[in-house]
Scaffold this active site. Structure first.
Site, PDB file in Angstrom:
ATOM      1  N   LEU A  93       1.138 -10.881  -1.907  1.00  0.00           N
ATOM      2  CA  LEU A  93       2.069 -10.742  -0.731  1.00  0.00           C
ATOM      3  C   LEU A  93       1.102 -11.315   0.105  1.00  0.00           C
ATOM      4  CD1 LEU A  93       3.033  -6.916  -0.796  1.00  0.00           C
ATOM      5  CD2 LEU A  93       4.459  -8.894  -1.213  1.00  0.00           C
ATOM      6  N   LYS A 107       0.819  -1.148  -0.016  1.00  0.00           N
ATOM      7  CA  LYS A 107      -0.036  -0.129  -0.051  1.00  0.00           C
ATOM      8  C   LYS A 107       1.146   1.396  -0.015  1.00  0.00           C
ATOM      9  CE  LYS A 107      -3.548  -2.727   0.318  1.00  0.00           C
ATOM     10  NZ  LYS A 107      -4.139  -3.192  -0.744  1.00  0.00           N
ATOM     11  N   PHE A 117      -3.171 -10.139   3.372  1.00  0.00           N
ATOM     12  CA  PHE A 117      -3.245 -11.048   2.148  1.00  0.00           C
ATOM     13  C   PHE A 117      -3.223  -9.701   0.831  1.00  0.00           C
ATOM     14  CE2 PHE A 117      -4.214 -15.855   2.121  1.00  0.00           C
ATOM     15  CZ  PHE A 117      -3.213 -15.796   3.176  1.00  0.00           C
ATOM     16  N   GLU A 118      -2.545  -9.853   0.047  1.00  0.00           N
ATOM     17  CA  GLU A 118      -2.565  -8.918  -1.032  1.00  0.00           C
ATOM     18  C   GLU A 118      -2.832  -9.835  -2.180  1.00  0.00           C
ATOM     19  OE1 GLU A 118      -2.713  -5.743  -1.209  1.00  0.00           O
ATOM     20  OE2 GLU A 118      -1.884  -4.857   0.678  1.00  0.00           O
ATOM     21  N   ILE A 119      -4.136  -9.801  -2.598  1.00  0.00           N
ATOM     22  CA  ILE A 119      -4.560 -10.810  -3.517  1.00  0.00           C
ATOM     23  C   ILE A 119      -4.254 -10.576  -5.006  1.00  0.00           C
ATOM     24  CG2 ILE A 119      -6.552 -12.184  -4.349  1.00  0.00           C
ATOM     25  CD1 ILE A 119      -7.640 -11.904  -1.569  1.00  0.00           C
TER      26      ILE A 119
END
Length: 821
Positions: free
Chosen positions: A465, A8, A527-529
């Site tokens: 991530l 982010k 979780f970065e999907i």
């Protein structure tokens, strides 16, 4: 090549994005006075109110109304005048001529807000459905807000997505100050930026940045995504997801599916509304899944899975909702699911930010990321921090457009007020006026504090991530770093994401998992999907990522479904949290309680200065109501914030500095960013290990003469993987750091990125590899829970202090029958 990392980052300075606001305010019409109606139905009927027009059927009431202008329609139900405050009415709005759904809301109670877009003169059917309860009537208010074409930006240049070269933290910070539309996507050496035209591109170049165009026309790109979704729906009647869905849900779909899961599985599923309604007044809904789900005080370990803090990140909610459906479908049918559901309690809140998500999902696509591109809204709907002229109007049609609100994932108390969050109200990473200022963040805080959540995942897009605490580099590694990294790996083995601490690219503060971990001790992750955008085609971003199918990084590995199951296995493993056991008489309540203050970061001010940290108070209060012997799963009594920091004592001296020779020749310029492509210079070196050397880290530093020239440094291991790199500009050195490096052979790759024209070649002059000792652990303090036994009448039967560490079990015996002490 290097693992691609994304994290982010600040979006949108106010100067660029509010450039069109004056025209928008001039073109916006006033909201109509709300028209009040009363809906009456003699009987309730389970029905999907937004499924189809059901005029004249049981449990349905409605009326026709004509749209006075083109713009927004809002229908709001108000149960305040109903006899039964617990009734559940739903609402939907249809276009009469076509029967097309315009808007809907299907919460657990009757606090319904349905927003949709209408055209002037359209006749609408407003349909109320009495889903359950004794209330025969409910009040409905209809409001129209007209908007004009002036609210949509007419751009001569298409919006573009570019990757800006930012190889260092300093470069990212410099980019952050340019008041451009910086997205949430970044790699180790780039940050993606949306350019709204030539002026933005010129601004970047003028500040000394270089960039590569990734998507030349964002509006066209998003249109292709819509076309791909439509084509998939047409050729696929049912997907392989647990729900079988083939398209993104809307807010009413989430709420209806959750209460239907509970209605159809009353012993296994309990639907609930969190205590604080959203800024606009919507219920925030979740489900609990466990054997005897209604018994919240059963003492089982809890996995809390949630989504959509950020409105435009639609796959985050989809993944959480599919997980809930998966557990319910699999219980009693699949051995693993049945075992884990029996051993644990699962809480799922798919949409933390219902106001923002409803706006994003209902918006007319523009694709330019500008002020009134509501599909790209990220924040909640908080108006109070904006200047007065931007505080008016309904959130889906207001003079500040998508910029109004607070970034909920910068609003938690953990290190709030520090770097990686904005003080600017219009920024997409605006942190809010104080820690936990927003009702949506307060909801998560109170749930986690009162329920002994041992494991937590908060879902976002995009990455790929799996991030663990800490989010701030200066904090130092958590005392549970080995466990946090191991549980992270158990998940990334299935989804193929990078398993890294949150600070690895740059600092962020006020995030969910940093508060939950440091204050409660629960194992928390973000979780970065996916890796293709905020809400890419459904087949890829939801089906592919959840089930582990191409083109996801988890293809063939199980995807996020198996990653979630790995987290649930961790939840069931008492070695990953703490246990209190004993026995208690029937009707008695056991309570563990702890109250404490925690400082925020030194609070960054709008002018860049810092003010002292703010102290905020948290209360951990968990209960169990056992009958006879009990096993109670809790988090450690000592919170990680005061438990110390992870480290180790050296077993040997660090490797001494070694100067590496410059090989013959002078490589030409190479701007590819690829350390495996020529021209380049390769210098091998070796990192030793015990018993001779113990390197907690190794620093590789190269130097040259003139800062106007630019060399880059990459460190490769024996498998040609980039394990560290340095690629800044405006200096005469690069320095790469390897943390806890594996002993072995490495190569320093030196790339001549740029030489000043018409000057003598500036070759590098020094390359030094230096070992550094590991940092020793930082000792902490030990805290206790106050354990209380309360009789059925509420009086105190016994009190004692309990200290229990991670992986430990404390037996308090027949505690309630002892005298109070």
């Amino acid at each position: 090549m290097a693992q691609r990392f994304l994290r982010k980052w600040k979006v949108a300075g106010s100067a660029a994005l509010l450039a069109v606001t004056g025209a928008a305010v001039a073109g916006q019409t006033e909201a109509s006075a709300a028209e009040q109606r009363t809906l009456t139905a003699a009987q309730s009927q389970v029905r999907k109110c937004h499924g189809a027009v059901a005029k004249g059927q049981r449990g349905v009431a409605g009326f026709e109304i004509k749209a006075p202008s083109t713009g927004l329609v809002r229908v709001q139900l108000d149960p305040s005048n109903a006899r039964n405050k617990d009734e559940d009415w739903d609402v939907a709005v249809f276009e009469k001529a076509s029967g097309a759904l315009v808007a809907a809301s299907a919460g657990l109670r009757s606090y319904e807000i349905a927003d949709g877009n209408v055209t002037s003169g359209a006749t609408l059917w407003v349909q109320g459905c009495r889903y359950r309860g004794d209330a025969r009537t409910v009040s409905a208010a209809v409001t129209f807000v007209g908007t004009s074409a002036a609210t949509a930006r007419a751009a001569s240049d298409p919006a573009q997505l570019v990757a800006v070269d930012t190889p260092t933290r300093e470069a990212k910070q410099k980019l952050n100050k340019q008041e451009l539309d910086v997205t949430e996507s970044a790699t180790e050496s780039t940050v993606d930026v949306v350019l709204h035209g030539k002026a933005d591109a010129d601004k970047l170049k003028g500040a000394g940045f270089t960039f590569t165009v990734k998507i030349p026309n964002l509006a066209d790109h998003l249109k292709k995504t819509e076309e791909a979704d439509k084509a998939y729906r047409q050729r696929t009647p049912r997907s392989d997801l647990p729900s079988g869905r083939t398209e993104y849900r809307r807010l009413a779909d989430y709420d209806y599916e959750m209460k239907e899961l509970a209605r159809r599985n009353p012993l296994l599923v309990k639907a609930f509304a969190l205590p604080h309604r959203s800024v606009e007044g919507r219920d925030i809904t979740g489900v609990e899944i466990a054997i005897n789900a209604a018994n919240k005080a059963d003492g089982k370990p809890i996995f809390f899975n949630m989504g959509v803090h950020h409105a435009r990140e639609w796959p985050a909610g989809e993944s959480a909702m599919e997980w809930a459906t998966d557990l319910v479908n699999g219980f009693g049918r699949e051995a693993r699911t049945t075992r884990l559901v029996a051993q644990t309690r699962n809480i799922v809140v798919p949409i933390v930010n219902p106001d923002g998500f409803s706006i994003s999902r209902q918006a007319t696509p523009l694709g330019d990321f500008t002020t009134f591109d509501y599909e790209m809204k990220r924040k909640n709907c908080q108006p109070d921090d904006a200047p007065p002229q931007y505080q008016t109007g309904l959130c889906p049609a207001n003079p500040a457009g998508r910029l109004r609100g607070v970034d909920l994932n910068r609003n938690y108390g953990g290190f709030w007020g520090g770097p990686g969050a904005s003080t600017n109200w219009s920024s997409d990473t605006y942190r809010g006026s104080e820690p936990f200022s927003e009702p949506e963040a307060q909801n998560i805080r109170e749930l986690v504090s009162s329920r002994a959540v041992t494991n937590l995942i908060t879902n976002h897009t995009y990455g790929p991530l799996v991030l663990r605490p800490p989010g701030v580099y200066a904090t130092g590694q958590a005392v549970d770093e080995p466990l946090l990294a191991a549980v992270g790996k158990s998940m990334t083995d299935h989804n193929g994401y990078a398993n890294i601490p949150g600070y690895q690219l740059y600092d962020t503060t006020g995030t969910t998992e940093d508060w939950t971990y440091w204050v409660t001790g629960g194992l928390g992750y973000t979780f970065e999907i996916g890796n293709a955008g905020f809400h890419p085609p459904f087949a890829d971003a939801v089906i592919g990522e959840y089930l582990g199918r191409a083109p996801s990084t988890g293809a063939g590995k199980g995807g996020n479904r198996e990653a979630y199951f790995a987290m649930l296995e961790s939840t069931a493993d008492s070695a990953h949290h703490s246990v209190i056991k004993g026995e208690a008489p029937p009707g008695h309540t056991l309570r563990v309680h702890k109250e404490f203050q925690t400082p925020t970061s030194p609070v960054i001010q709008p002018d860049g200065s810092t003010a002292p940290p703010i102290m905020y108070t948290d209360v951990i209060d968990n209960t169990i109501r056992p009958v006879g012997p009990f096993t109670w799963h809790v988090n450690p009594s000592t919170r990680p914030y005061v438990a110390g920091r992870y480290g180790r004592y050296p077993t040997a001296p660090p490797q001494p500095a070694q100067s590496l020779a410059n090989p013959p020749g002078q490589p030409g310029e190479n701007t590819s960013g690829d350390p495996l492509s020529d021209p380049r210079e390769v210098v091998p070196f070796t990192i030793g290990g015990t018993p001779q050397y113990d390197n907690g880290s190794v620093r590789v530093r190269m130097e040259w003469t003139d800062p106007a020239n630019d060399w880059d440094l990459f460190i490769l291991n024996e498998q040609d993987e980039v394990v560290s790199q340095a690629a800044s500009f405006g200096t005469n050195y690069e320095e790469a750091l390897l943390i806890e490096p594996v002993p072995g052979n490495y190569r320093a790759v030196l790339v001549n990125y740029d030489q000043v024209d018409d000057t003598a070649y500036d070759d590098w002059t020094s390359l030094v590899v230096t070992g550094e000792s590991p940092k020793p652990p930082v000792p902490g303090v030990t805290e206790a829970y106050t354990l209380t036994c309360e009789r059925p009448n509420g009086s105190i039967a016994a009190v004692r202090q309990v200290i229990v560490g991670r992986g430990q079990t404390v037996d308090v015996g027949d505690f309630c029958r002892r005298r109070k002490r």
